[in-house]
Scaffold this motif. Structure first.
Motif, PDB file in Angstrom:
ATOM      1  N   THR A 144       4.611  -1.074   9.989  1.00 42.34           N
ATOM      2  CA  THR A 144       4.338   0.359   9.894  1.00 42.34           C
ATOM      3  C   THR A 144       3.340   0.607   8.773  1.00 42.34           C
ATOM      4  OG1 THR A 144       6.579   0.909  10.631  1.00 42.34           O
ATOM      5  CG2 THR A 144       5.311   2.660   9.564  1.00 42.34           C
ATOM      6  N   PRO A 145       2.101   1.003   9.074  1.00 42.78           N
ATOM      7  CA  PRO A 145       1.128   1.259   8.009  1.00 42.78           C
ATOM      8  C   PRO A 145       1.457   2.556   7.271  1.00 42.78           C
ATOM      9  CG  PRO A 145       0.168   1.751  10.149  1.00 42.78           C
ATOM     10  CD  PRO A 145       1.515   1.166  10.426  1.00 42.78           C
ATOM     11  N   ILE A 146       1.218   2.564   5.961  1.00 44.29           N
ATOM     12  CA  ILE A 146       1.503   3.732   5.121  1.00 44.29           C
ATOM     13  C   ILE A 146       0.317   3.970   4.204  1.00 44.29           C
ATOM     14  CG2 ILE A 146       3.083   4.765   3.454  1.00 44.29           C
ATOM     15  CD1 ILE A 146       5.254   2.862   4.453  1.00 44.29           C
ATOM     16  N   VAL A 147      -0.123   5.219   4.132  1.00 42.24           N
ATOM     17  CA  VAL A 147      -1.205   5.617   3.233  1.00 42.24           C
ATOM     18  C   VAL A 147      -0.679   6.718   2.317  1.00 42.24           C
ATOM     19  CG1 VAL A 147      -3.516   6.616   3.043  1.00 42.24           C
ATOM     20  CG2 VAL A 147      -2.992   5.017   4.905  1.00 42.24           C
ATOM     21  N   PHE A 148      -0.915   6.566   1.015  1.00 43.06           N
ATOM     22  CA  PHE A 148      -0.450   7.546   0.031  1.00 43.06           C
ATOM     23  C   PHE A 148      -1.599   8.475  -0.355  1.00 43.06           C
ATOM     24  CE2 PHE A 148       2.684   4.294  -0.063  1.00 43.06           C
ATOM     25  CZ  PHE A 148       3.876   4.940  -0.373  1.00 43.06           C
ATOM     26  N   LEU A 149      -1.265   9.756  -0.518  1.00 43.70           N
ATOM     27  CA  LEU A 149      -2.253  10.785  -0.808  1.00 43.70           C
ATOM     28  C   LEU A 149      -1.952  11.469  -2.145  1.00 43.70           C
ATOM     29  CD1 LEU A 149      -2.262  12.515   2.711  1.00 43.70           C
ATOM     30  CD2 LEU A 149      -3.706  10.621   1.940  1.00 43.70           C
ATOM     31  N   ASP A 150      -2.983  11.728  -2.921  1.00 45.10           N
ATOM     32  CA  ASP A 150      -2.926  12.504  -4.163  1.00 45.10           C
ATOM     33  C   ASP A 150      -2.261  11.758  -5.310  1.00 45.10           C
ATOM     34  OD1 ASP A 150      -3.307  14.832  -5.781  1.00 45.10           O
ATOM     35  OD2 ASP A 150      -1.194  15.334  -5.490  1.00 45.10           O
ATOM     36  N   ARG A 151      -1.224  10.983  -5.034  1.00 41.41           N
ATOM     37  CA  ARG A 151      -0.520  10.248  -6.078  1.00 41.41           C
ATOM     38  C   ARG A 151      -0.302   8.806  -5.605  1.00 41.41           C
ATOM     39  NH1 ARG A 151       4.479  14.577  -6.438  1.00 41.41           N
ATOM     40  NH2 ARG A 151       3.225  16.462  -6.806  1.00 41.41           N
ATOM     41  N   PRO A 152      -0.367   7.845  -6.513  1.00 42.85           N
ATOM     42  CA  PRO A 152      -0.159   6.446  -6.100  1.00 42.85           C
ATOM     43  C   PRO A 152       1.322   6.154  -5.907  1.00 42.85           C
ATOM     44  CG  PRO A 152      -0.540   6.561  -8.457  1.00 42.85           C
ATOM     45  CD  PRO A 152      -0.728   7.968  -7.938  1.00 42.85           C
ATOM     46  N   PRO A 153       1.649   5.149  -5.082  1.00 44.66           N
ATOM     47  CA  PRO A 153       3.053   4.739  -4.941  1.00 44.66           C
ATOM     48  C   PRO A 153       3.507   3.942  -6.156  1.00 44.66           C
ATOM     49  CG  PRO A 153       1.646   3.270  -3.695  1.00 44.66           C
ATOM     50  CD  PRO A 153       0.740   4.344  -4.245  1.00 44.66           C
ATOM     51  N   ARG A 154       4.808   3.837  -6.304  1.00 39.27           N
ATOM     52  CA  ARG A 154       5.371   3.011  -7.371  1.00 39.27           C
ATOM     53  C   ARG A 154       5.989   1.755  -6.755  1.00 39.27           C
ATOM     54  NH1 ARG A 154       9.496   6.164 -10.968  1.00 39.27           N
ATOM     55  NH2 ARG A 154       9.478   4.148 -12.027  1.00 39.27           N
ATOM     56  N   ASN A 155       5.634   0.621  -7.333  1.00 35.45           N
ATOM     57  CA  ASN A 155       6.181  -0.687  -6.913  1.00 35.45           C
ATOM     58  C   ASN A 155       5.894  -0.995  -5.450  1.00 35.45           C
ATOM     59  OD1 ASN A 155       7.362  -1.260  -9.482  1.00 35.45           O
ATOM     60  ND2 ASN A 155       9.028   0.151  -8.985  1.00 35.45           N
ATOM     61  N   LEU A 156       4.719  -0.601  -5.009  1.00 33.94           N
ATOM     62  CA  LEU A 156       4.316  -0.880  -3.634  1.00 33.94           C
ATOM     63  C   LEU A 156       2.800  -0.901  -3.567  1.00 33.94           C
ATOM     64  CD1 LEU A 156       5.604  -1.143  -0.717  1.00 33.94           C
ATOM     65  CD2 LEU A 156       4.904   1.232  -0.404  1.00 33.94           C
ATOM     66  N   ARG A 157       2.239  -1.859  -2.852  1.00 34.46           N
ATOM     67  CA  ARG A 157       0.799  -1.916  -2.634  1.00 34.46           C
ATOM     68  C   ARG A 157       0.492  -1.293  -1.289  1.00 34.46           C
ATOM     69  NH1 ARG A 157      -2.212  -6.843  -2.599  1.00 34.46           N
ATOM     70  NH2 ARG A 157      -3.940  -5.565  -3.341  1.00 34.46           N
ATOM     71  N   ALA A 158      -0.374  -0.270  -1.293  1.00 31.54           N
ATOM     72  CA  ALA A 158      -0.729   0.412  -0.048  1.00 31.54           C
ATOM     73  C   ALA A 158      -2.023   1.183  -0.268  1.00 31.54           C
ATOM     74  CB  ALA A 158       0.381   1.371   0.379  1.00 31.54           C
ATOM     75  N   ASP A 159      -2.684   1.544   0.805  1.00 32.39           N
ATOM     76  CA  ASP A 159      -3.883   2.373   0.713  1.00 32.39           C
ATOM     77  C   ASP A 159      -3.531   3.704   0.039  1.00 32.39           C
ATOM     78  OD1 ASP A 159      -5.544   0.551   2.084  1.00 32.39           O
ATOM     79  OD2 ASP A 159      -4.868   1.314   4.021  1.00 32.39           O
ATOM     80  N   THR A 160      -4.451   4.183  -0.805  1.00 36.55           N
ATOM     81  CA  THR A 160      -4.194   5.404  -1.571  1.00 36.55           C
ATOM     82  C   THR A 160      -5.474   6.215  -1.683  1.00 36.55           C
ATOM     83  OG1 THR A 160      -2.571   4.155  -2.886  1.00 36.55           O
ATOM     84  CG2 THR A 160      -3.235   6.292  -3.728  1.00 36.55           C
ATOM     85  N   VAL A 161      -5.343   7.538  -1.530  1.00 43.73           N
ATOM     86  CA  VAL A 161      -6.472   8.450  -1.720  1.00 43.73           C
ATOM     87  C   VAL A 161      -6.122   9.371  -2.886  1.00 43.73           C
ATOM     88  CG1 VAL A 161      -7.981  10.175  -0.677  1.00 43.73           C
ATOM     89  CG2 VAL A 161      -6.970   8.375   0.751  1.00 43.73           C
ATOM     90  N   LEU A 162      -6.933   9.328  -3.944  1.00 44.43           N
ATOM     91  CA  LEU A 162      -6.659  10.070  -5.159  1.00 44.43           C
ATOM     92  C   LEU A 162      -7.810  11.013  -5.499  1.00 44.43           C
ATOM     93  CD1 LEU A 162      -5.373   7.092  -7.366  1.00 44.43           C
ATOM     94  CD2 LEU A 162      -3.997   8.686  -6.005  1.00 44.43           C
ATOM     95  N   ILE A 163      -7.526  11.969  -6.363  1.00 43.81           N
ATOM     96  CA  ILE A 163      -8.553  12.849  -6.931  1.00 43.81           C
ATOM     97  C   ILE A 163      -8.999  12.256  -8.263  1.00 43.81           C
ATOM     98  CG2 ILE A 163      -8.982  15.195  -7.799  1.00 43.81           C
ATOM     99  CD1 ILE A 163      -6.562  16.052  -6.026  1.00 43.81           C
TER     100      ILE A 163
END
Length: 324
Positions: free
Chosen positions: A138-157
């Motif tokens: 299951t792919p997961i992308v994080f928005l606005d804030r990074p995840p904790r203790n997990l490597r995943a695609d992230t989009v930040l300001i």
């Protein structure tokens, strides 16, 4: 489908062929099946059909903090449009900044076999529980804030750059008493913005003023009370930097009944910012771009992209508005 077949007087196979738009079915049989479908209010279960076929569910999940906040509404609108253009349904839910609620909702979405997840993390959430979901595909992308203790695609300001530009603008305008108000520091964006603002104040040679730095303000009334306390102090600020849109609204509420000229900068633009009865400068960015980029990354993963997790930074700009 058995009820449809019984009422129409046809076989289950014929019902299946009509429902799936097989073109070779006798028109008279099509008419009978469609009449029975209308009578019963039957709907084909596309998700179950796709799962049986081993394909995708054509659904993705989006978890945000607050559905009523224009910031998150902008992300949701862009994500929904991107998904719709690809014949995919976006299911949106709100964590209300509650880590336990976030975990429950995300795991429920995974149980519903969504093709992927877009997540704005709740404060204090530890995302290690999502590692098995990623390992299961299951792919997961994080928005606005990074995840904790997990490597995943992230989009930040660009939080640090935006804060630095705001403080430098106020210092260049001659302000030496600059108030800064922040939401909970457990929210990573708030911690980053406040840290950058304080560093910019230090680099400008301004003394540390704990009476002009307020944090832990999560609501509009919280911000209003904090700003009123600042303005009623012995050395009130001549400028205020509010670190999100809710805090900006709370600051405007405090300033509205006062004659003092206090310059205000808010992090986050919003539709009516140029119409408020106070010159409001904002740290602006394209909020819809956050949703669009994140959803594009997610669909690339769904399509088979197995490259290393990446972080994309959305740039900010200072939109200066002056009185008159």
């Amino acid at each position: 489908m058995a009820d449809v077949a019984r009422i129409a007087g046809v076989s289950l196979k014929t019902v299946s062929r009509v429902v799936n738009n097989v073109p070779t079915v006798d028109p008279q049989l099509v008419g009978k099946v469609n009449a029975a479908v209308a009578e019963l209010g039957f709907r084909r279960n596309d998700m179950a059909r796709n799962l049986r076929a081993g394909s995708t569910s054509a659904t993705v999940g989006l978890l945000i903090e607050d559905l009523a906040n224009p910031f998150y509404a902008g992300i949701a609108a862009a994500s929904a449009q991107y998904a719709l253009d690809r014949d995919t349904l976006l299911i949106t839910a709100s964590s209300e900044e509650d880590a336990d609620r976030e975990r429950k909702l995300l795991l429920e979405l995974c149980e519903r076999r969504v093709d992927g997840l877009l997540v704005v993390p709740a404060a204090d959430a530890d995302h290690v529980y999502l590692r098995p979901e990623i390992e299961r595909g299951t792919p997961i992308v994080f928005l606005d804030r990074p995840p904790r203790n997990l490597r995943a695609d992230t989009v930040l300001i660009d939080n640090a750059g935006g804060s630095r530009a705001a403080i430098e603008h106020l210092v260049a305008a001659g302000h030496t008493r600059i108030g800064v108000i922040s939401d909970w520091l457990t929210i990573s964006t708030m911690a980053e913005r406040l840290s950058a603002a304080e560093k910019a104040l230090e680099q400008a040679g301004l003394p540390y003023r704990p009476d002009l730095i307020k944090y832990g303000l999560h609501t509009v009334p919280d911000a209003t009370a904090a700003v009123n306390a600042m303005l009623d102090g012995p050395e009130p600020p001549t400028a205020i930097f509010a670190l999100n849109n809710r805090l900006t609204l709370g600051t405007l509420s405090a300033l509205g009944g006062r004659a003092a000229q206090v310059e205000l900068i808010g992090f986050d633009d919003f539709e009516t910012a140029s119409f408020v009865p106070w010159p409001l400068t904002v740290v602006s960015y394209d909020v819809r771009e956050i949703g669009r980029i994140g959803t594009e990354l997610l669909f690339n993963r769904i399509a088979g992209d197995r490259s290393r997790p990446k972080t994309v930074i959305v740039p900010t700009e200072l939109v200066v508005r002056s009185a008159g």
